[in-house]
Motif scaffolding. Structure first.
Motif, PDB file in Angstrom:
ATOM      1  N   VAL A 165       0.485  -1.438   0.080  1.00 43.66           N
ATOM      2  CA  VAL A 165       0.304   0.377  -0.471  1.00 43.66           C
ATOM      3  C   VAL A 165       0.621   1.255   0.038  1.00 43.66           C
ATOM      4  O   VAL A 165       1.620   1.546   0.657  1.00 43.66           O
ATOM      5  N   ARG A 166       0.863   1.809  -1.119  1.00 44.26           N
ATOM      6  CA  ARG A 166       1.511   3.261  -1.034  1.00 44.26           C
ATOM      7  C   ARG A 166       1.094   4.460  -0.762  1.00 44.26           C
ATOM      8  O   ARG A 166      -0.382   4.902  -0.972  1.00 44.26           O
ATOM      9  N   LEU A 167       0.761   5.430   0.361  1.00 43.82           N
ATOM     10  CA  LEU A 167       0.271   6.506   0.352  1.00 43.82           C
ATOM     11  C   LEU A 167       0.922   7.594   0.682  1.00 43.82           C
ATOM     12  O   LEU A 167       2.375   8.237   0.795  1.00 43.82           O
ATOM     13  N   ALA A 168       0.812   8.723   0.153  1.00 49.05           N
ATOM     14  CA  ALA A 168       0.621  10.153   0.324  1.00 49.05           C
ATOM     15  C   ALA A 168       1.098  10.886   2.117  1.00 49.05           C
ATOM     16  O   ALA A 168       0.394  10.163   2.729  1.00 49.05           O
ATOM     17  N   GLY A 169       2.378  11.711   1.774  1.00 44.43           N
ATOM     18  CA  GLY A 169       2.501  11.914   3.218  1.00 44.43           C
ATOM     19  C   GLY A 169       2.754  11.605   4.343  1.00 44.43           C
ATOM     20  O   GLY A 169       2.970  11.896   5.420  1.00 44.43           O
ATOM     21  N   ILE A 170       3.683  10.082   4.204  1.00 45.21           N
ATOM     22  CA  ILE A 170       3.943   9.174   5.653  1.00 45.21           C
ATOM     23  C   ILE A 170       4.923  10.063   6.339  1.00 45.21           C
ATOM     24  O   ILE A 170       5.360  10.800   5.242  1.00 45.21           O
ATOM     25  N   GLU A 171       4.252  10.023   7.441  1.00 48.84           N
ATOM     26  CA  GLU A 171       5.612  10.967   8.037  1.00 48.84           C
ATOM     27  C   GLU A 171       5.981  10.363   9.320  1.00 48.84           C
ATOM     28  O   GLU A 171       5.551   9.747   9.535  1.00 48.84           O
ATOM     29  N   VAL A 172       6.829  10.332   9.755  1.00 48.53           N
ATOM     30  CA  VAL A 172       7.655   9.696  10.882  1.00 48.53           C
ATOM     31  C   VAL A 172       7.063  10.482  12.582  1.00 48.53           C
ATOM     32  O   VAL A 172       7.051  11.290  12.708  1.00 48.53           O
ATOM     33  N   GLY A 173       7.557   9.529  13.973  1.00 54.32           N
ATOM     34  CA  GLY A 173       7.192  10.635  14.707  1.00 54.32           C
ATOM     35  C   GLY A 173       5.401  10.595  14.772  1.00 54.32           C
ATOM     36  O   GLY A 173       5.476  10.971  14.959  1.00 54.32           O
ATOM     37  N   ARG A 174       4.932   9.129  14.007  1.00 58.97           N
ATOM     38  CA  ARG A 174       3.987   9.628  13.978  1.00 58.97           C
ATOM     39  C   ARG A 174       3.074   7.946  14.359  1.00 58.97           C
ATOM     40  O   ARG A 174       3.218   6.975  13.728  1.00 58.97           O
ATOM     41  N   CYS A 175       1.671   7.876  14.978  1.00 57.02           N
ATOM     42  CA  CYS A 175       0.851   6.281  14.360  1.00 57.02           C
ATOM     43  C   CYS A 175      -0.326   6.437  13.293  1.00 57.02           C
ATOM     44  O   CYS A 175      -0.549   7.061  13.470  1.00 57.02           O
ATOM     45  N   MET A 176       0.349   5.250  12.666  1.00 60.30           N
ATOM     46  CA  MET A 176      -1.104   4.701  11.961  1.00 60.30           C
ATOM     47  C   MET A 176      -1.490   4.173  12.120  1.00 60.30           C
ATOM     48  O   MET A 176      -1.719   3.428  12.022  1.00 60.30           O
ATOM     49  N   LYS A 177      -3.090   4.774  11.617  1.00 61.42           N
ATOM     50  CA  LYS A 177      -3.855   3.729  11.331  1.00 61.42           C
ATOM     51  C   LYS A 177      -4.272   3.685  10.579  1.00 61.42           C
ATOM     52  O   LYS A 177      -5.050   4.578   9.286  1.00 61.42           O
ATOM     53  N   LEU A 178      -4.469   2.159   9.712  1.00 66.95           N
ATOM     54  CA  LEU A 178      -4.718   1.005   8.061  1.00 66.95           C
ATOM     55  C   LEU A 178      -6.234   0.626   8.351  1.00 66.95           C
ATOM     56  O   LEU A 178      -6.279  -0.632   9.768  1.00 66.95           O
ATOM     57  N   LYS A 179      -7.160   0.707   7.437  1.00 61.71           N
ATOM     58  CA  LYS A 179      -7.919  -0.428   7.684  1.00 61.71           C
ATOM     59  C   LYS A 179      -8.353  -0.777   6.417  1.00 61.71           C
ATOM     60  O   LYS A 179      -8.061  -0.298   5.062  1.00 61.71           O
ATOM     61  N   LEU A 180      -8.533  -1.992   6.220  1.00 60.81           N
ATOM     62  CA  LEU A 180      -8.380  -2.405   5.149  1.00 60.81           C
ATOM     63  C   LEU A 180     -10.199  -3.807   5.071  1.00 60.81           C
ATOM     64  O   LEU A 180     -10.559  -4.963   5.042  1.00 60.81           O
ATOM     65  N   PRO A 181     -11.483  -2.175   5.415  1.00 64.08           N
ATOM     66  CA  PRO A 181     -12.602  -3.699   5.018  1.00 64.08           C
ATOM     67  C   PRO A 181     -13.261  -3.774   4.240  1.00 64.08           C
ATOM     68  O   PRO A 181     -13.980  -4.717   4.836  1.00 64.08           O
ATOM     69  N   THR A 182     -12.732  -4.482   2.776  1.00 67.12           N
ATOM     70  CA  THR A 182     -13.174  -4.978   2.372  1.00 67.12           C
ATOM     71  C   THR A 182     -12.638  -6.026   1.592  1.00 67.12           C
ATOM     72  O   THR A 182     -13.085  -6.439   1.042  1.00 67.12           O
ATOM     73  N   LEU A 183     -11.473  -6.505   2.213  1.00 65.87           N
ATOM     74  CA  LEU A 183     -11.036  -7.332   1.611  1.00 65.87           C
ATOM     75  C   LEU A 183     -11.298  -8.789   1.956  1.00 65.87           C
ATOM     76  O   LEU A 183     -12.441  -9.158   3.238  1.00 65.87           O
ATOM     77  N   ARG A 184     -10.712  -9.716   1.077  1.00 59.63           N
ATOM     78  CA  ARG A 184     -11.818 -11.490   1.430  1.00 59.63           C
ATOM     79  C   ARG A 184     -11.199 -12.240   0.762  1.00 59.63           C
ATOM     80  O   ARG A 184      -9.834 -11.833  -0.129  1.00 59.63           O
ATOM     81  N   THR A 185     -11.689 -13.124   1.494  1.00 61.16           N
ATOM     82  CA  THR A 185     -10.401 -14.639   0.174  1.00 61.16           C
ATOM     83  C   THR A 185     -11.134 -14.866  -0.475  1.00 61.16           C
ATOM     84  O   THR A 185     -12.394 -14.423  -0.507  1.00 61.16           O
ATOM     85  N   ALA A 186     -10.601 -15.281  -1.169  1.00 60.11           N
ATOM     86  CA  ALA A 186     -11.362 -16.776  -2.214  1.00 60.11           C
ATOM     87  C   ALA A 186     -12.793 -16.784  -2.339  1.00 60.11           C
ATOM     88  O   ALA A 186     -13.419 -16.500  -2.560  1.00 60.11           O
ATOM     89  N   ASP A 187     -13.167 -17.288  -1.158  1.00 60.79           N
ATOM     90  CA  ASP A 187     -14.613 -17.974  -0.787  1.00 60.79           C
ATOM     91  C   ASP A 187     -15.394 -16.706   0.507  1.00 60.79           C
ATOM     92  O   ASP A 187     -15.695 -17.026   0.919  1.00 60.79           O
ATOM     93  N   GLY A 188     -14.959 -15.433   0.076  1.00 59.77           N
ATOM     94  CA  GLY A 188     -15.605 -14.423   0.579  1.00 59.77           C
ATOM     95  C   GLY A 188     -15.247 -14.482   2.151  1.00 59.77           C
ATOM     96  O   GLY A 188     -16.444 -13.788   2.883  1.00 59.77           O
ATOM     97  N   ARG A 189     -14.353 -14.794   2.784  1.00 55.67           N
ATOM     98  CA  ARG A 189     -14.320 -14.446   3.922  1.00 55.67           C
ATOM     99  C   ARG A 189     -13.752 -12.941   4.452  1.00 55.67           C
ATOM    100  O   ARG A 189     -12.497 -12.829   3.705  1.00 55.67           O
ATOM    101  N   ALA A 190     -14.121 -11.975   5.480  1.00 54.83           N
ATOM    102  CA  ALA A 190     -13.813 -10.571   5.469  1.00 54.83           C
ATOM    103  C   ALA A 190     -12.102 -11.352   6.412  1.00 54.83           C
ATOM    104  O   ALA A 190     -12.727 -11.943   7.017  1.00 54.83           O
ATOM    105  N   LEU A 191     -11.582 -10.120   6.505  1.00 55.89           N
ATOM    106  CA  LEU A 191     -10.861 -10.295   8.034  1.00 55.89           C
ATOM    107  C   LEU A 191     -10.966 -10.600   8.954  1.00 55.89           C
ATOM    108  O   LEU A 191     -12.153 -10.180   9.450  1.00 55.89           O
ATOM    109  N   LEU A 192     -10.793 -11.356  10.268  1.00 54.79           N
ATOM    110  CA  LEU A 192     -10.838 -11.242  11.077  1.00 54.79           C
ATOM    111  C   LEU A 192     -11.058  -9.736  11.642  1.00 54.79           C
ATOM    112  O   LEU A 192     -11.690  -9.821  12.866  1.00 54.79           O
ATOM    113  N   HIS A 193      -9.990  -9.332  11.824  1.00 57.44           N
ATOM    114  CA  HIS A 193      -9.428  -8.369  12.167  1.00 57.44           C
ATOM    115  C   HIS A 193      -8.847  -6.921  11.154  1.00 57.44           C
ATOM    116  O   HIS A 193      -7.770  -7.653  10.853  1.00 57.44           O
ATOM    117  N   ASP A 194      -9.451  -5.928  10.740  1.00 53.70           N
ATOM    118  CA  ASP A 194      -9.225  -5.389   9.664  1.00 53.70           C
ATOM    119  C   ASP A 194      -8.675  -4.310  10.073  1.00 53.70           C
ATOM    120  O   ASP A 194      -8.126  -2.948   8.641  1.00 53.70           O
TER     121      ASP A 194
END
Lengths: 862, 379
Positions: free
Chosen positions: A428-457
């Motif tokens: 994942v390429r992000l604009a403006g990534i900065e040092v000295g910060r916490c990054m929260k990243l979320k992948l709410p739509t990601l699925r396996t081939a058989d349609g299962r969602a991430l346990l924790h996204d």
């Protein structure tokens, strides 16, 4: 908004389908508040507790958790917040020592407790916990020493004995060395398989949230109090400021845990289970008490420095303070929440097992030059669209205030995503990534081939260092907040200290209480100080010994299912406390609450606050204004703006009067009450009448009016007296009077006893009113010393809080009637011989006492 | 008819002599034991008005208040061990365990029915096995310091031994119920509450180290204590029904001796006290004395050497007024008992030494009890 959205999204992500939780129930009636756990070579489990016991749990990995057998291995220990079995040796850290526990005769009961070291300081403060106890390959043991917290400024952690606020090392020969400093409330230590040590801290002063630090010799983690014991401070005799940041090289935390995910962090342990616990070997599992969950932390080294990401792992477990992997790769969790609050169950053990079902989750993430590479436990069906990746960063403030909110949010545009050929990692390429910060990243739509969602996204990654070596602190130096006002000023704490001393009623006791899990209309109680409960079968109402009029009020309350109680102001006007949304916190037969969802139901503690005004009467006793409730709040949210009962609301005393006691209903249903406070908004009408001298300002000319006795320091500036440092008194003796009033705002510190005395012609005290906020003192502020039945054992006025102390003496029937008012409420009313108390007064100071007197004034009837 | 002035000794001597002969037949009921042994002082109906007039009146059981605990276990222990410093002797040698329990139940029945203590769950009791508790102890006496590191040992005879654990000083000996674990409440960290009543407050609550380089001596008007060695706690151990405390006597950072000690109740026919047994292993030949307590201020201290290696002494006034010491040593040792204080020299020529010191904490000026001790202890 962000917070609410996160909670909603989080709800289904508990991990329950893959990870089962089996509870190991302690023997009937036993409370096992877990502070340490480890397994013996034979697979049996030892559990050390806050109650100073070590439990032996035989067969803890039995298929049926009920087959585990519990017995007490050792008892009479001074807490046990860390236990480590190394070979055949059982090491335990108690509050005051590191010990080795030995069973001499093989009967699985400890016979000998060897004190290996006691080499650290303790003042006796309640919060001086000692945690531990991991070992390194060389046999060194590591432990951490909590700071103390003292009233009234409990929010400033202090180090009043050597090495409080440090991580310590004990060598195999029992020598103790200070290892690293700057820690606050370091509840958990853990070692990774590379032999690097980590510790968790808890949010508070100088701790923005809950961090996990990589502990290295000589480093400093941000809390200034511990610096006192460094060579530099010792040499200069310096004590670090509680509010000004120390000039000291501060380290970054490897990972900051977001407050919403972890509010009281326990220990951490690395999984090395050969896959028995699922796909996360080599990662840390972290105990989280308040939210009742286990978190997962994965770290990587960027240019030799640890940093990484936190994921949620398994929710809805219990107040997890300790985690320990069993030999079979299941994860044991130990609970405690006494005094700290946390998800039920609040004591006991549970075992987490992976049931072998597929775990589709983010396995690990790695910082790249311009974003992250995210690895998955299974193949994903397809890369998400750019819009389906949410990225937001934030940082924290470094200051003395209690915690920091996440600050300076910024959203990051996702400029590219690329799924690897094996479909198991995503760049994942992000604009403006900065040092000295916490990054929260979320992948709410990601699925396996058989349609299962991430346990924790979602993950939060702490960026201390970028791939090109740039580094910065995540917790930023900032302008400190203004000093806190003392929130206790003007209040009367009616249940602090001795909770029942200021109340009449039978069948009430001070205990810890929670709903009976088998019957939620009932309570189970155990020894404690968490709640005043009408446990008795024939419990009566609970009536205050004092009378009140207008007041602000505050109390905590919890009800079992279907229960019914109420708080009658002035014994007449009922604020409803029943298990009914729509009625709870309403005024009986006058008005129901306007906000319904603030009452969360049975078993949940709520704070209720608001203001009450007594009815008013004219000179002839005719009512000219109704009683009135204003701004009734549940947990800080207003549910009722105002309600005006036209008369008594039923079930109380008859007729309306200007002042009367408070009454909690106790006969109808069970109720748990806590921290009942009242801030009087009026003053009881106790005054001298007739011809009076004008008010004299007692410290207008410093101590000129006064005679100083003893060695205490009495200093006046701006008409405020500050007295401390030894025993002594300030006295003033004059002509006999037939009536007097002395009044001042007095602030007493914890420690030592002092008093306000009335004097006879020889300057001897004929009556002494205690000014004492010391824990454990028998006569607290407002007591008359040496008079039977005139002791107050409740901490009405805690240490550091200002109180309006008012003494009124009137000659009646040849005796002096002396009344003592605290914040306008009459607490003492007694008669003494006139000539014992009619010539003057004194402010007396005992050893260790200190107090501040302002607005001191007096007037007399000659 | 006995006069009210009949001495307790005469009566108890009678009771004590006649009791064992009665005891041989079979187990006595609580009532029988009471009538034979207790009623002389406590009265037939438990009102404390027996045949004898004591300096300190015997307890009435009718109001249900017991100084040393009101449970059957606590009372049976009090009966067995006696109450140090009072005319209540221990009856352990005369009564079987079931008789002790029976008489305890009989005595409890005089009083009103006791509700169960609300904090019963927090109480730690001592049964057949001693208990050792480490924890924060409140000040042993008003005005004294609390002990953030404290050690409380409960022995099976109902005594508890209260130590500062930082430097292992015995502060007081208590009797009665053991301890309430107040730290089980609230947020934790609350000091424990020892439940026993103090029968001996050592040196007024300011007990100093008992292991010293040289015995104390007068310098001008002051008693100078020589270098006191710190005693460092090394282990506690339960072995054969006794609790042992192991410590090192430290000269700076060097351990010069290892000390093992264990305590128990000790009773003569009409005087109760406590005994501490010490086993000492020397590591260096540094001078080392055991200092038991202060001597009298000004006055004379009566001390009597005993043939069988030991001595007996009594402090009539001063800080430790009323304390009688009965030292028994394995070998002949130098001892010093005078106005400066009471101490024994730990021999340097042998690697190990052992002694027992029995302490009778009597009220100041209890000359009658002192005479009785002498009579019973001296050959």
């Amino acid at each position: 908004m962000i917070f609410a959205a996160m909670l909603m999204a989080a709800a289904p992500q508990v991990g329950a389908e893959q990870y089962t939780v089996e509870y190991l129930t302690p023997p009937e009636g036993e409370i096992v508040e877990v502070g340490g756990m480890d397994f013996l070579p034979n697979g049996d489990l030892l559990v050390s507790t806050r109650r100073g016991r070590v439990w032996y749990v035989a067969d803890p990995m039995a298929d049926n958790a009920a087959d585990a057998k519990w017995h007490i291995f050792a008892e009479g220990l001074h807490e046990g917040l860390g236990l480590n079995v190394i070979g055949e040796n059982i090491y335990l850290i108690q509050r005051g020592e590191i010990s080795r526990l030995i069973d001499l005769d093989g009967d699985r009961v400890c016979d000998r407790i060897e004190t290996i070291t006691q080499d650290w300081g303790m003042t006796g403060n309640y919060h001086e916990f000692a945690f531990g106890l991991p070992n390194d390959a060389d046999g060194n043991l590591y432990f951490s020493l909590n700071l103390g917290f003292w009233s009234p400024e409990w929010w400033h952690g202090l180090s009043r004995a050597p090495y409080r606020g440090w991580v310590m090392k004990m060598t195999p020969d029992g020598q103790v060395e200070p290892f690293a400093s700057g820690v606050r409330s370091p509840c958990g230590l853990g070692m990774n398989s590379a032999g690097d040590l980590f510790y968790t801290d808890n949010q508070g002063d100088w701790m923005a949230s809950s961090p996990i630090y990589h502990v290295q010799q000589g480093k400093w983690y941000g809390h200034p109090a511990s610096l006192r014991w460094t060579e530099e401070y010792q040499k200069e005799g310096r004590v670090p400021s509680s509010t000004i940041p120390a000039q000291q090289q501060r380290e970054n935390a490897a990972v900051w845990l977001p407050y919403a995910w972890s509010r009281s962090t326990g220990n951490l342990e690395e999984a090395n289970t050969d896959g028995a616990f699922g796909p996360f070997d080599g990662q840390f599992f972290v105990a989280e008490l308040t939210e009742g969950r286990v978190l997962r932390v994965q770290m990587e080294q960027v240019e030799g420095e640890y940093q990484g990401a936190v994921f949620r792992f398994r929710d809805q477990i219990g107040s997890v303070c300790r985690v320990a992997f069993a030999p079979d790769g299941s994860l044991f969790t130990g609970f405690t929440n006494r005094g700290w609050g946390g998800r039920a169950p609040g004591h006991g053990l549970a075992r987490l097992r992976w049931n072998g079902k597929p775990v589709f989750d983010m396995h690990r993430v790695s910082l790249t030059e311009d974003g992250f590479e995210i690895f998955f436990t299974e193949e994903v069906a397809a890369a998400p669209s750019l819009a389906d990746v949410e990225a937001e960063s934030y940082d924290y403030n470094y200051w003395w205030d209690y915690g920091s909110p996440q600050q300076r949010f910024s959203s990051h545009e996702v400029t590219a995503v690329a799924l690897a050929r094996d479909k198991k990692s995503l760049r994942v390429r992000l604009a403006g990534i900065e040092v000295g910060r916490c990054m929260k990243l979320k992948l709410p739509t990601l699925r396996t081939a058989d349609g299962r969602a991430l346990l924790h996204d979602e993950f939060h990654y702490t960026i201390n260092r970028t791939r090109d070596g740039e580094t910065a602190l995540v917790v930023k130096d900032t302008t400190p907040p203004a000093d806190k006002e003392n929130a206790s000023d003007g209040w009367l704490h009616l249940t602090w200290g001795d909770a029942l001393n200021r109340w009449e009623g039978s069948g009430w006791e001070l205990v810890d209480a929670e709903l009976d899990p088998n019957d939620k209309s009932k309570l189970v109680t155990r020894p404690g100080i968490g709640a005043l409960v009408n446990t008795g079968d024939d419990a009566t109402d609970l009536i205050s010994k004092q009378e009140f009029g207008d007041c602000e009020f505050f109390f905590r309350v919890m009800l079992p299912e279907g229960s019914d109680s109420g708080l009658y102001f002035m014994d007449r006007y009922e604020l409803q406390l029943n298990d009914r949304r729509g009625q709870f916190a309403g005024v009986h037969s006058v008005k129901n609450p306007r906000v319904l969802d603030q009452y969360k139901g049975a078993g949940v503690w709520h704070t209720v606050s608001g203001r009450f005004f007594a009815p008013r009467f004219d000179e002839n006793g005719r009512k000219i204004r109704n009683a009135k409730f204003e701004q009734i709040m549940i947990d800080g949210v207003m549910v009722l703006g105002s309600a005006e009962p036209g008369g008594e609301t039923g079930g109380g005393a008859e007729g309306e009067v200007p002042r009367a006691p408070l009454r909690f209903q106790g006969w109808l249903g069970k109720v748990c009450l806590g921290d009942i406070r009242v801030r009087p908004l009026d003053r009881a009408p106790v005054e001298l009448s007739g011809e009076l001298t004008p008010w004299t300002n007692l410290f207008e000319q410093g101590t000129a009016l006064w005679q100083e006795v003893g060695s205490a320091d009495f200093q006046v500036s701006d008409q405020v007296l500050r007295a401390s440092n030894g025993e002594g008194a300030l006295r003033v003796v004059g002509d006999a009077v037939s009536g007097f009033e002395v009044r001042a705002t007095i602030r007493v510190a914890e420690g030592g006893a002092s008093s306000l005395a009335l004097l006879d012609g020889q300057g001897e005290a004929g009556l002494r009113v205690a000014l004492n906020a010391s824990p454990g003192a028998q006569s607290k502020t407002g007591s008359i010393l040496g008079v039977d039945g005139a002791s107050i054992t409740t901490d009405l006025i805690p240490g550091g809080a200002g109180a309006d102390v008012h003494l009124v003496g009137t000659t009646e029937g040849g005796e002096m009637r002396v009344r003592v008012l605290l914040n306008g409420v009459v607490f003492q009313d007694l008669r003494v011989p006139v000539d014992q108390v009619n010539r003057g007064f004194a402010i007396e100071l005992g050893d260790g006492a200190s107090l501040e007197v302002s607005e001191a004034r007096a007037r007399f009837q000659l | 008819m006995l006069s009210p002035r009949t001495s307790i000794r005469t009566l108890l001597a009678f009771a004590l002599v006649s009791a064992p002969t009665l005891a041989q037949e079979s187990e006595r009921s609580g009532e029988e034991v009471y009538k034979q042994l207790c009623a002389v002082c406590h009265g037939d109906n438990g009102d404390g008005k027996g045949l004898v007039q004591l300096d300190r009146p015997a307890r009435s059981f009718r109001d249900g208040g017991f100084s040393f605990g009101n449970t059957k276990e606590a009372i049976s222990r009090t009966v067995a061990a006696g109450i140090g410093g009072t005319p209540m002797p221990g009856f352990a040698s005369m009564l079987s365990e079931s008789e002790l329990d029976a008489v305890a139940e009989y005595v409890i029945a005089f009083g009103p029915k006791q509700p169960e203590a609300p904090d019963a769950a927090m109480r730690l009791t001592v049964g057949k096995r001693p208990q050792v508790v480490r924890g924060h102890l409140p000040p042993v006496a008003p005005g004294k310091k609390d002990q953030p590191r404290g050690l409380l040992v409960g022995t099976v005879d109902g005594l508890s031994w209260e130590y500062a654990a930082d430097d292992l000083r015995l502060l007081a000996v208590r009797q009665g119920e053991f301890v309430s674990r107040e730290d089980w409440k609230g947020r934790g960290g609350t000091p424990l509450k020892p439940l026993g009543r103090i029968v001996h407050l050592r040196e007024g609550g300011d007990a100093t180290s008992e292991f010293v380089q040289l015995p104390p001596e007068h310098v001008g008007s002051a008693v100078m204590r020589s270098t006191a060695y710190r005693r460092a706690l090394k282990a506690t151990e339960i072995r054969d029904g006794r609790a042992w405390i192991e410590s090192k006597v430290m000269e700076g950072k060097t351990p010069i001796a290892t000390v093992r000690e264990s305590g128990e109740a000790f009773s003569l026919s009409t005087v109760a006290g406590y005994r501490r047994t010490f086993e000492i292993e020397r590591h260096t030949d540094s001078a080392l004395h055991f200092f038991a307590g202060s001597g009298p201020r000004g006055g004379e201290l009566e001390s009597i050497p005993l043939d069988n290696a030991g001595f007996l002494c009594f402090v009539p006034n001063g800080e430790d007024a009323g304390t009688a010491y009965f030292f028994q040593t394995r070998t002949v040792v130098d001892y010093m008992a005078n106005a400066h204080g009471v101490s024994v020299k730990i021999p340097t020529d042998e690697q190990t030494a052992g002694f027992a010191v029995t302490v009778f904490p009597l009220p100041a000026g209890a000359s009658e009890a002192w005479a009785q001790i002498k009579k019973e202890v001296m050959p």
